[in-house]
Structures are given as structure tokens and as C-alpha cells.
Design a protein around this motif. Structure first.
Motif, PDB file in Angstrom:
ATOM      1  N   TYR A 180      -1.431   0.324  -9.152  1.00 20.80           N
ATOM      2  CA  TYR A 180      -2.783   0.786  -9.431  1.00 20.80           C
ATOM      3  C   TYR A 180      -3.136   1.963  -8.509  1.00 20.80           C
ATOM      4  CZ  TYR A 180      -3.069  -3.724 -11.756  1.00 20.80           C
ATOM      5  OH  TYR A 180      -2.831  -4.804 -12.576  1.00 20.80           O
ATOM      6  N   PRO A 181      -3.916   2.949  -9.010  1.00 23.62           N
ATOM      7  CA  PRO A 181      -4.352   3.104 -10.395  1.00 23.62           C
ATOM      8  C   PRO A 181      -3.143   3.257 -11.318  1.00 23.62           C
ATOM      9  CG  PRO A 181      -5.532   4.619  -8.951  1.00 23.62           C
ATOM     10  CD  PRO A 181      -4.419   4.034  -8.148  1.00 23.62           C
ATOM     11  N   ALA A 182      -3.282   2.811 -12.551  1.00 18.38           N
ATOM     12  CA  ALA A 182      -2.155   2.868 -13.490  1.00 18.38           C
ATOM     13  C   ALA A 182      -1.773   4.308 -13.756  1.00 18.38           C
ATOM     14  CB  ALA A 182      -2.549   2.186 -14.792  1.00 18.38           C
ATOM     15  N   PRO A 183      -0.451   4.614 -13.767  1.00 13.85           N
ATOM     16  CA  PRO A 183      -0.022   5.983 -14.052  1.00 13.85           C
ATOM     17  C   PRO A 183      -0.385   6.399 -15.462  1.00 13.85           C
ATOM     18  CG  PRO A 183       1.860   4.491 -14.058  1.00 13.85           C
ATOM     19  CD  PRO A 183       0.685   3.706 -13.559  1.00 13.85           C
ATOM     20  N   ALA A 184      -0.566   7.708 -15.638  1.00 13.17           N
ATOM     21  CA  ALA A 184      -0.881   8.233 -16.968  1.00 13.17           C
ATOM     22  C   ALA A 184       0.304   8.027 -17.886  1.00 13.17           C
ATOM     23  CB  ALA A 184      -1.223   9.708 -16.867  1.00 13.17           C
ATOM     24  N   VAL A 195       0.848  -1.188   0.000  1.00 11.16           N
ATOM     25  CA  VAL A 195       0.000   0.000   0.000  1.00 11.16           C
ATOM     26  C   VAL A 195       0.886   1.242   0.000  1.00 11.16           C
ATOM     27  CG1 VAL A 195      -1.772   1.295   1.261  1.00 11.16           C
ATOM     28  CG2 VAL A 195      -1.853  -1.213   1.193  1.00 11.16           C
ATOM     29  N   LEU A 196       0.631   2.135  -0.960  1.00  7.95           N
ATOM     30  CA  LEU A 196       1.425   3.349  -1.132  1.00  7.95           C
ATOM     31  C   LEU A 196       0.566   4.582  -0.878  1.00  7.95           C
ATOM     32  CD1 LEU A 196       2.985   2.457  -4.610  1.00  7.95           C
ATOM     33  CD2 LEU A 196       3.985   1.949  -2.380  1.00  7.95           C
ATOM     34  N   LEU A 197       1.240   5.693  -0.679  1.00  4.92           N
ATOM     35  CA  LEU A 197       0.591   6.992  -0.674  1.00  4.92           C
ATOM     36  C   LEU A 197       1.470   7.934  -1.488  1.00  4.92           C
ATOM     37  CD1 LEU A 197      -1.985   8.304   0.892  1.00  4.92           C
ATOM     38  CD2 LEU A 197      -0.198   9.663   1.956  1.00  4.92           C
ATOM     39  N   TYR A 198       1.028   8.244  -2.686  1.00  7.17           N
ATOM     40  CA  TYR A 198       1.843   9.016  -3.625  1.00  7.17           C
ATOM     41  C   TYR A 198       3.252   8.432  -3.721  1.00  7.17           C
ATOM     42  CZ  TYR A 198      -1.809  12.513  -4.141  1.00  7.17           C
ATOM     43  OH  TYR A 198      -2.998  13.153  -4.443  1.00  7.17           O
ATOM     44  N   LEU A 230      -3.045   4.685  -2.412  1.00  5.91           N
ATOM     45  CA  LEU A 230      -4.247   5.284  -1.825  1.00  5.91           C
ATOM     46  C   LEU A 230      -4.378   6.754  -2.199  1.00  5.91           C
ATOM     47  CD1 LEU A 230      -4.270   3.848   1.819  1.00  5.91           C
ATOM     48  CD2 LEU A 230      -5.495   3.003  -0.181  1.00  5.91           C
ATOM     49  N   GLY A 231      -3.262   7.459  -2.298  1.00  3.53           N
ATOM     50  CA  GLY A 231      -3.308   8.864  -2.664  1.00  3.53           C
ATOM     51  C   GLY A 231      -3.908   9.059  -4.039  1.00  3.53           C
ATOM     52  N   MET A 232      -3.480   8.228  -4.986  1.00  9.26           N
ATOM     53  CA  MET A 232      -4.006   8.326  -6.340  1.00  9.26           C
ATOM     54  C   MET A 232      -5.469   7.894  -6.400  1.00  9.26           C
ATOM     55  SD  MET A 232      -1.835   9.708  -8.222  1.00  9.26           S
ATOM     56  CE  MET A 232      -2.723   9.425  -9.747  1.00  9.26           C
ATOM     57  N   LEU A 233      -5.838   6.893  -5.620  1.00  8.31           N
ATOM     58  CA  LEU A 233      -7.243   6.482  -5.574  1.00  8.31           C
ATOM     59  C   LEU A 233      -8.125   7.634  -5.098  1.00  8.31           C
ATOM     60  CD1 LEU A 233      -7.176   2.840  -4.113  1.00  8.31           C
ATOM     61  CD2 LEU A 233      -8.077   3.536  -6.336  1.00  8.31           C
ATOM     62  N   ALA A 234      -7.711   8.271  -3.988  1.00 13.08           N
ATOM     63  CA  ALA A 234      -8.504   9.368  -3.434  1.00 13.08           C
ATOM     64  C   ALA A 234      -8.580  10.545  -4.395  1.00 13.08           C
ATOM     65  CB  ALA A 234      -7.911   9.809  -2.089  1.00 13.08           C
TER      66      ALA A 234
END
Length: 481
Positions: free
Chosen positions: A476-480, A36-39, A90-94
């Protein structure tokens, strides 16, 4: 209730939420092999305060503080999914959920965003790949720390052995002590014991066999139960294909060098050209710490603006190849006392750019000054661009690259007004863009890039090892793109 009481109540509430996140993050890591990551910052094995600090740090790159009240629902949603090995931010999900206008619930949105990690297409957990460290100096010990840290799930990579020359006296005990305590990076996060009967260091349950050898051609790794392993050479003694091939002994399948490779040895910067590694390639180089620091932002600038030419000046911390006090040295100037002088020296980073970015036709020159700090360096990248731009546009571009692009694990971003080198000890990124120092004038841009030349580089090496071993899990989410 006073303002102070309100502030304290709010803090206590967030502490409680962060505390509830720890066992969920731990179970996902151990049972599912999910990080689990945050940014791009891992939350595995982090304390309550560390989790809160990581959430607050988001304000520097995303413009506003991210609260644990926002990310906890996404973390809980992950527990209801049959996840395969992966990394989930989680950062990208939010952030992406905030911008979604379809009216989905958190659970529905999360399931959609991580769809590649569930169902028939998900990765299956696999047996860990053996890793051997040849050399146990500054980089070798940091790699050991990272490999032990990542062994918590029981999958991925497994550090089996380190190979060193036999020292006098209590060699094993002293090497274990150097792994346990580090003057720059602090105490090892866990427990370390020594089994002298089997020449083994046991770190957080990982048994690391210490093999004594002066010659790589004398070691048969299968005698230690090691097979199909990736050997990481941290010595820099051999840098061409002929020399590094000496490591291809029974039990060793691939060799990764933690220094710039010579001749036809591929120089790899993870995030930029790691996908060019051929499946049957047995010998690769991770280039240098400075190459890893400058190539990702150079690519980011070239992709957006075009680069006609450039110069990189690295202000680099001193290293073990310099003398502590004035004494003979085979290189010019490096014989002078490292902790007392600024020392002009050469860097191969500029020439290594061509190997990592073969499509970049711009001429990049470079030089280096070693300075009296033990860790963290800064690269000043002076670029002539193919079109004019503004400081605000470049800052927005690099901030977005650090958040959502495929380079987000390589490039970090800070706008802290009083940032100094010590602030970046332990950074896991290849380089950190200093927003306050950036200069842009028409088609000229000067980037100031901090990098932990020890730990950040070691993280890049581990990413390459994960890639060639086949255990580099998708994010995930996959980077642009």
C-alpha cells in the motif's frame, strides 16, 4: 551563524528525526508484520544514515529529494491503525498526498490509502511456512541471509534446514563462516553461532539444521520436524520435472528451482507471470538471473510501445562454473581463466522469454560475454518497437514504471552520470534502468539494464517462495495498474 553551521544543524535535525523512526519501524515489523518501504526499499533494520541515504536516493527517480520531515507524519499515522500483515511505502504515501486536493489530514489520507490492511478484510498473522535450502553455495547462502532477515517478525517464512554433501574437516564451522563473511556482499548483519552437537547453525535466533546427504531420495524431512515445506534447489543438478520430483519427500510440499527449468516446468519471473502458478503445482523454476533482469523491462516496453523483435547481449560477471585458471571444461571457452579473460558464451535468457511472456510474439535472440568481475552484470536490450517514440518519452515511462507500477519491485531506475557495476552490488531489484545510457532512434530503443546477478536474483526467488507459500503480503498504496 555561518552557512556551514546551518548545513550541520540541518543534518543533525534530520539525523534526530531518522533516529526516532527506527523504533517505530521495528515495532511495526515485529508486532504487526508490517514492512515499511521507501520507494520499494525496505527501511527495516536500517541505520540512521541508511534511512537518510534512502530518502536522498529518491531524487534520482522522483526528481527531488524526499525529506524525513515529510515521511515521519505518515509513519506516525500508521501507529494509530490496527494494521494487518502488509508492506507500506512511505515514499508513495508522501507523493500521492502531495497531489491530493481534497484537504484531508495526513491521518485521514493514510487511513484511506492503507484501508485494505485494516478492518475485517485485513490479513491475519499466520504460522510461518517451513523452507529448506538444497545446496548452500552463492545463491543458497544469500537466500539464507534474506530468509533470516525476514524472520524478524516471527511470521512469513522460516528457514529450517540446508542440505549439503558432507565435506572433510570442520564442515559445519566452515559453512557457518561462509554465511558470516562474504567477499562481495560483506558481513552477515547479525550474529551466527554453531551447535555441533545438533549440526545446527543459529543465525539471529533462527536455528538452521544442516542435513548431510548425497541423494535427495534418502531424506525424510519429518524426522527433523519439518512439514509442508518449500524446498529451494540451488544446485541446478536436476532441471526437469522427473529430476526435481526426487525432492518431493516426506515433509516437502513444493520445489522451487533457482535455474531455468526444462520441459514442462513453469519458468516464473516474479512481477510478470507469478500469478499464473497453479495452486496444485508442486514444481516451478525461477528461471535465470538474466531472464529476471530482461523480462520485466521488456514487458514494460511491450505494453507501452509494442515490440516487433529484439536482441539481448549480456555482459555477465564470471561464475563458479568457470575455471579460475585454464583447465579442461565441458563447455566451449569456459575452461579459460575467468578472472583474466572476456569469454563469449551462450545464454538461455532469450529463449526463456517465451515462457514468461507467452503473449509476446516478437523474436528475441541473445548471447553473452563473461567478464572479469565477480558480481553485477549488464544486459543490453536492443528492441524494434511497433511505433516511433523519443528518448524523453521512454525515460519518463520507465521512471514511472519503477515508481508506481506493479513492476516497481522488479525495475529500478538511475540517472547517476558516473554509475558503474559496483554501485549495484546488493540491489534488491531484478534490473536497474541506466537512464544515461538509454538510446532511442525512432522505432529503435536500446536499454542498458544493470543487475546484481546474485543478490537481486535471490530477492526474486524469495518473492516467488513467498507467493507460493501464501505469505506474499499486499503493498500500500496499491501500485497503478
Amino acid at each position: 551563524m555561518t552557512v556551514n553551521d546551518d548545513v550541520l544543524t540541518n543534518w543533525n535535525s534530520r539525523e534526530e528525526i531518522a533516529e526516532s523512526m527506527i523504533p517505530i519501524i521495528g515495532r511495526l515489523h515485529r508486532e504487526k508484520d508490517v514492512t515499511v518501504l521507501l520507494y520499494s526499499r525496505s527501511l527495516v533494520n536500517k541505520s540512521v544514515v541508511s534511512i537518510l541515504k534512502t530518502h536522498r536516493f529518491a531524487r534520482q527517480i522522483a526528481g527531488g529529494e524526499l525529506s524525513v520531515t515529510e515521511t515521519l507524519p505518515f509513519l506516525r499515522a500508521l501507529t494509530s491503525l490496527d494494521l494487518g500483515p502488509s508492506q507500506i511505502d512511505l515514499g508513495m504515501l508522501a507523493a500521492t498526498y502531495k497531489n491530493d486536493t481534497r484537504g484531508l489530514t495526513v491521518e485521514e489520507f493514510t487511513a484511506e490509502a492503507v484501508a485494505g490492511a485494516v478492518g475485517p478484510d485485513k490479513l491475519e498473522r499466520r504460522e510461518p511456512r517451513d523452507v529448506v535450502l538444497y545446496g548452500f553455495g552463492r545463491i543458497g547462502r544469500l537466500l539464507a541471509r534474506l530468509l533470516v532477515e525476514k524472520a524478524g517478525s516471527g511470521n512469513g517464512l522460516r528457514l529450517r534446514a540446508v542440505v549439503v554433501r558432507k565435506g572433510k574437516g570442520d564442515d559445519l564451522v566452515k559453512r557457518a563462516s561462509l554465511l558470516r563473511r562474504d567477499s562481495i556482499h560483506g558481513q552477515f548483519n547479525g550474529t551466527i553461532t554453531v551447535d555441533e552437537a545438533t549440526n545446527t547453525i543459529i543465525a539471529n535466533g533462527t536455528a538452521i539444521r544442516v542435513i548431510y546427504s548425497d541423494d535427495p531420495t534418502t531424506v525424510d524431512y519429518t524426522e527433523y520436524g519439518i512439514n509442508d515445506a518449500i524446498l529451494v534447489d540451488n544446485t541446478g543438478i536436476w532441471r526437469d520435472r522427473e529430476g526435481l520430483s526426487k525432492h518431493l519427500r516426506p515433509g516437502i510440499a513444493k520445489v522451487v528451482l533457482t535455474a531455468p527449468g526444462k520441459g514442462d516446468v513453469p519458468n516464473i519471473v516474479h512481477g510478470v507471470n507469478h500469478d499464473t502458478i497453479k495452486p496444485d503445482e508442486q514444481i516451478i523454476s525461477c528461471a535465470s538471473c538474466t531472464t529476471n533482469a530482461i523480462v520485466p523491462p521488456l514487458k514494460a516496453m511491450a505494453d507501452e510501445y509494442g515490440v516487433l523483435r529484439g536482441h539481448v547481449e549480456t555482459v555477465h560477471s564470471y561464475t563458479n562454473d568457470q575455471n579460475l585458471l585454464d583447465n579442461y571444461h565441458s563447455s566451449d571457452r569456459r575452461g579459460r581463466a575467468a578472472a583474466l579473460n572476456m569469454v563469449i558464451t551462450e545464454t538461455g535468457a532469450a529463449s526463456a522469454v517465451a515462457k514468461a511472456l507467452p503473449d509476446l510474439k516478437a523474436k528475441i535472440s541473445g548471447s553473452s560475454i563473461r567478464v572479469p568481475v565477480p558480481d553485477v552484470s549488464i544486459a543490453i536490450l536492443n528492441l524494434q518497437l511497433a511505433r516511433e517514440t523519443t528518448r524523453e518519452e521512454v525515460l519518463d515511462h520507465l521512471r514511472e514504471v519503477s515508481l508506481t507500477s506493479p513492476l516497481r519491485r522488479q525495475i529500478d531506475f538511475t540517472n547517476a552520470p558516473d554509475a558503474v557495476s559496483n554501485d549495484f552490488i546488493g540491489s534488491r531489484h531484478a534490473s536497474i534502468v541506466d537512464a544515461g545510457a538509454l538510446k532511442v532512434d525512432g522505432d529503435n530503443a536500446i536499454l542498458y539494464l544493470w543487475y546484481d546477478n546474485e543478490f537481486g536474483y535471490s530477492c526474486q526467488v524469495v518473492r516467488v517462495v513467498q507467493h507460493v507459500s501464501g505469505v506474499e503480503y499486499p503493498t500500500y498504496p496499491a501500485p497503478a495498474a
